[in-house]
Write a protein that holds these residues in place. Structure first.
Motif, PDB file in Angstrom:
ATOM      1  N   ASN A  18      -3.442 -18.357 -10.289  1.00 30.51           N
ATOM      2  CA  ASN A  18      -2.663 -18.020  -9.099  1.00 30.51           C
ATOM      3  C   ASN A  18      -3.253 -16.796  -8.401  1.00 30.51           C
ATOM      4  OD1 ASN A  18      -1.012 -19.391 -11.140  1.00 30.51           O
ATOM      5  ND2 ASN A  18       0.543 -19.340  -9.554  1.00 30.51           N
ATOM      6  N   LEU A  19      -3.645 -15.826  -9.195  1.00 31.36           N
ATOM      7  CA  LEU A  19      -4.208 -14.600  -8.648  1.00 31.36           C
ATOM      8  C   LEU A  19      -5.518 -14.895  -7.926  1.00 31.36           C
ATOM      9  CD1 LEU A  19      -3.285 -11.658  -8.700  1.00 31.36           C
ATOM     10  CD2 LEU A  19      -4.713 -11.306 -10.698  1.00 31.36           C
ATOM     11  N   ARG A  20      -6.340 -15.750  -8.519  1.00 28.87           N
ATOM     12  CA  ARG A  20      -7.624 -16.080  -7.898  1.00 28.87           C
ATOM     13  C   ARG A  20      -7.413 -16.863  -6.600  1.00 28.87           C
ATOM     14  NH1 ARG A  20     -12.028 -19.974  -8.330  1.00 28.87           N
ATOM     15  NH2 ARG A  20     -13.950 -18.840  -7.916  1.00 28.87           N
ATOM     16  N   ARG A  21      -6.459 -17.786  -6.621  1.00 31.74           N
ATOM     17  CA  ARG A  21      -6.174 -18.570  -5.411  1.00 31.74           C
ATOM     18  C   ARG A  21      -5.737 -17.657  -4.262  1.00 31.74           C
ATOM     19  NH1 ARG A  21      -2.891 -22.550  -7.416  1.00 31.74           N
ATOM     20  NH2 ARG A  21      -1.085 -21.192  -7.268  1.00 31.74           N
ATOM     21  N   PHE A  22      -4.879 -16.683  -4.568  1.00 31.89           N
ATOM     22  CA  PHE A  22      -4.426 -15.755  -3.532  1.00 31.89           C
ATOM     23  C   PHE A  22      -5.583 -14.884  -3.056  1.00 31.89           C
ATOM     24  CE2 PHE A  22      -2.087 -11.768  -2.292  1.00 31.89           C
ATOM     25  CZ  PHE A  22      -1.568 -12.284  -1.120  1.00 31.89           C
ATOM     26  N   ALA A  23      -6.436 -14.456  -3.979  1.00 30.84           N
ATOM     27  CA  ALA A  23      -7.592 -13.634  -3.604  1.00 30.84           C
ATOM     28  C   ALA A  23      -8.536 -14.402  -2.683  1.00 30.84           C
ATOM     29  CB  ALA A  23      -8.331 -13.156  -4.854  1.00 30.84           C
ATOM     30  N   ILE A  24      -8.785 -15.671  -2.993  1.00 30.66           N
ATOM     31  CA  ILE A  24      -9.657 -16.485  -2.140  1.00 30.66           C
ATOM     32  C   ILE A  24      -9.038 -16.646  -0.759  1.00 30.66           C
ATOM     33  CG2 ILE A  24     -10.579 -18.820  -1.798  1.00 30.66           C
ATOM     34  CD1 ILE A  24     -10.999 -18.955  -4.842  1.00 30.66           C
ATOM     35  N   SER A  25      -7.729 -16.813  -0.706  1.00 26.97           N
ATOM     36  CA  SER A  25      -7.083 -16.974   0.596  1.00 26.97           C
ATOM     37  C   SER A  25      -7.174 -15.705   1.426  1.00 26.97           C
ATOM     38  CB  SER A  25      -5.625 -17.384   0.419  1.00 26.97           C
ATOM     39  OG  SER A  25      -4.841 -16.303  -0.030  1.00 26.97           O
ATOM     40  N   LEU A  26      -7.191 -14.558   0.775  1.00 28.73           N
ATOM     41  CA  LEU A  26      -7.294 -13.302   1.514  1.00 28.73           C
ATOM     42  C   LEU A  26      -8.708 -13.056   2.031  1.00 28.73           C
ATOM     43  CD1 LEU A  26      -5.187 -10.837  -0.673  1.00 28.73           C
ATOM     44  CD2 LEU A  26      -4.586 -11.769   1.561  1.00 28.73           C
ATOM     45  N   ASN A  67      -3.284  -4.731  -2.300  1.00 27.65           N
ATOM     46  CA  ASN A  67      -3.678  -3.343  -2.053  1.00 27.65           C
ATOM     47  C   ASN A  67      -5.173  -3.143  -2.261  1.00 27.65           C
ATOM     48  OD1 ASN A  67      -1.086  -2.597  -1.364  1.00 27.65           O
ATOM     49  ND2 ASN A  67      -0.580  -1.823  -3.396  1.00 27.65           N
ATOM     50  N   LEU A  68      -5.747  -3.791  -3.270  1.00 24.41           N
ATOM     51  CA  LEU A  68      -7.199  -3.723  -3.473  1.00 24.41           C
ATOM     52  C   LEU A  68      -7.940  -4.356  -2.293  1.00 24.41           C
ATOM     53  CD1 LEU A  68      -7.380  -4.597  -7.263  1.00 24.41           C
ATOM     54  CD2 LEU A  68      -8.113  -2.444  -6.213  1.00 24.41           C
ATOM     55  N   TRP A  69      -7.408  -5.456  -1.778  1.00 27.64           N
ATOM     56  CA  TRP A  69      -8.026  -6.117  -0.625  1.00 27.64           C
ATOM     57  C   TRP A  69      -7.995  -5.201   0.602  1.00 27.64           C
ATOM     58  CZ3 TRP A  69     -11.372  -9.044   1.386  1.00 27.64           C
ATOM     59  CH2 TRP A  69     -11.252  -9.528   2.679  1.00 27.64           C
ATOM     60  N   ILE A  70      -6.863  -4.575   0.830  1.00 23.39           N
ATOM     61  CA  ILE A  70      -6.751  -3.652   1.966  1.00 23.39           C
ATOM     62  C   ILE A  70      -7.751  -2.506   1.821  1.00 23.39           C
ATOM     63  CG2 ILE A  70      -5.226  -1.945   3.050  1.00 23.39           C
ATOM     64  CD1 ILE A  70      -2.905  -3.920   2.474  1.00 23.39           C
ATOM     65  N   ASP A  71      -7.879  -1.959   0.627  1.00 24.69           N
ATOM     66  CA  ASP A  71      -8.872  -0.904   0.382  1.00 24.69           C
ATOM     67  C   ASP A  71     -10.282  -1.408   0.665  1.00 24.69           C
ATOM     68  OD1 ASP A  71      -6.822   0.759  -0.403  1.00 24.69           O
ATOM     69  OD2 ASP A  71      -7.213   0.542  -2.564  1.00 24.69           O
ATOM     70  N   ASP A 114      -7.045 -20.819   8.286  1.00 30.03           N
ATOM     71  CA  ASP A 114      -7.984 -19.719   8.542  1.00 30.03           C
ATOM     72  C   ASP A 114      -7.840 -19.153   9.950  1.00 30.03           C
ATOM     73  OD1 ASP A 114      -9.071 -19.685   6.050  1.00 30.03           O
ATOM     74  OD2 ASP A 114     -10.860 -20.838   6.566  1.00 30.03           O
ATOM     75  N   GLN A 115      -7.423 -19.995  10.898  1.00 28.72           N
ATOM     76  CA  GLN A 115      -7.293 -19.544  12.279  1.00 28.72           C
ATOM     77  C   GLN A 115      -5.986 -18.813  12.543  1.00 28.72           C
ATOM     78  OE1 GLN A 115      -8.013 -23.129  14.502  1.00 28.72           O
ATOM     79  NE2 GLN A 115     -10.215 -23.018  14.209  1.00 28.72           N
ATOM     80  N   LEU A 116      -5.088 -18.851  11.568  1.00 21.13           N
ATOM     81  CA  LEU A 116      -3.838 -18.100  11.721  1.00 21.13           C
ATOM     82  C   LEU A 116      -4.129 -16.609  11.699  1.00 21.13           C
ATOM     83  CD1 LEU A 116      -1.434 -19.982   9.275  1.00 21.13           C
ATOM     84  CD2 LEU A 116      -1.348 -20.000  11.760  1.00 21.13           C
ATOM     85  N   PRO A 117      -3.345 -15.824  12.409  1.00 22.33           N
ATOM     86  CA  PRO A 117      -3.482 -14.370  12.284  1.00 22.33           C
ATOM     87  C   PRO A 117      -3.227 -13.956  10.832  1.00 22.33           C
ATOM     88  CG  PRO A 117      -2.097 -14.940  14.168  1.00 22.33           C
ATOM     89  CD  PRO A 117      -2.357 -16.212  13.411  1.00 22.33           C
ATOM     90  N   ASP A 118      -3.855 -12.870  10.394  1.00 19.16           N
ATOM     91  CA  ASP A 118      -3.758 -12.432   9.001  1.00 19.16           C
ATOM     92  C   ASP A 118      -2.317 -12.300   8.534  1.00 19.16           C
ATOM     93  OD1 ASP A 118      -6.492 -12.365   8.818  1.00 19.16           O
ATOM     94  OD2 ASP A 118      -6.649 -10.191   9.107  1.00 19.16           O
ATOM     95  N   ASP A 119      -1.449 -11.717   9.370  1.00 18.02           N
ATOM     96  CA  ASP A 119      -0.067 -11.497   8.938  1.00 18.02           C
ATOM     97  C   ASP A 119       0.664 -12.822   8.706  1.00 18.02           C
ATOM     98  OD1 ASP A 119      -0.066 -12.066  11.665  1.00 18.02           O
ATOM     99  OD2 ASP A 119       1.522 -10.661  12.151  1.00 18.02           O
TER     100      ASP A 119
END
Length: 179
Positions: A18-26, A67-71, A114-119
């Motif tokens: 789950n964590l990896r899937r979310f990371a890939i999406s970010l 938070n790591l992604w934002i950094d 992917d074309q959606l705004p980040d938020d």
């Protein structure tokens, strides 16, 4: 305290997909996603005493990863361009009409997301893919629940528009059905 360490590490191992899937999406890069997941795991293990028993482990891990992604994004603003996951043609699949159609559908949905705004994309993935409640998504993103709801609504509408789904005013079969 030793029992808590085992509990957090066991939960972490089970939660890695789950964590990896979310990371890939970010980040849209499998290599970078793997690095983010590793850093999130290191941070979680180092600060496991901060995890409050009785709270959602998945929400805690998603927040650490985000938070790591934002950094990373902040640091990358001066680093230059990155390679997109779509630029790697090494993904292969079996032949067949059904598989090809499924890949095309998946690709069109992925492009629309992917074309959606980040938020909007973040809220859509947390609520619809990771199955978090609006409240949990609001806590992870540090925004009000109403903002989660409006972003999700806009994300769904934008996806429907991109997919060519007619979102007429009448959704009820009694009102809009054939006579």
């Amino acid at each position: 305290m030793r029992g808590d360490e085992v509990q957090v590490s066991d939960r972490l191992i089970a939660f890695l997909p789950n964590l990896r899937r979310f990371a890939i999406s970010l980040c849209r890069s499998r290599d970078l996603a793997d690095d983010l997941v590793q850093a999130a795991c290191e941070r979680a293990l180092a600060s496991q005493d901060r995890f409050e028993p009785g709270t959602r482990f998945d929400a805690w891990m998603f927040r650490i990863l985000r938070n790591l992604w934002i950094d990373h994004v902040r640091r990358a603003k001066t680093a230059g361009p990155q390679q997109d996951i779509d630029d790697t043609p090494d993904i292969t699949g079996s032949s067949g009409e059904r598989d090809a159609e499924a890949r095309l559908t998946l690709k069109s949905v992925a492009l629309a997301i992917d074309q959606l705004p980040d938020d909007q994309r973040e809220v859509l993935l947390l609520v619809c893919v990771e199955d978090l409640s609006y409240k949990e998504a609001a806590e992870i993103l540090s925004i009000p629940i109403g903002t989660v709801m409006s972003r999700l609504s806009r994300a769904r509408k934008n996806l429907a528009d991109a997919a060519g789904i007619n979102s007429g005013t009448d959704r009820s079969p009694e009102k809009g059905g054939n006579k």
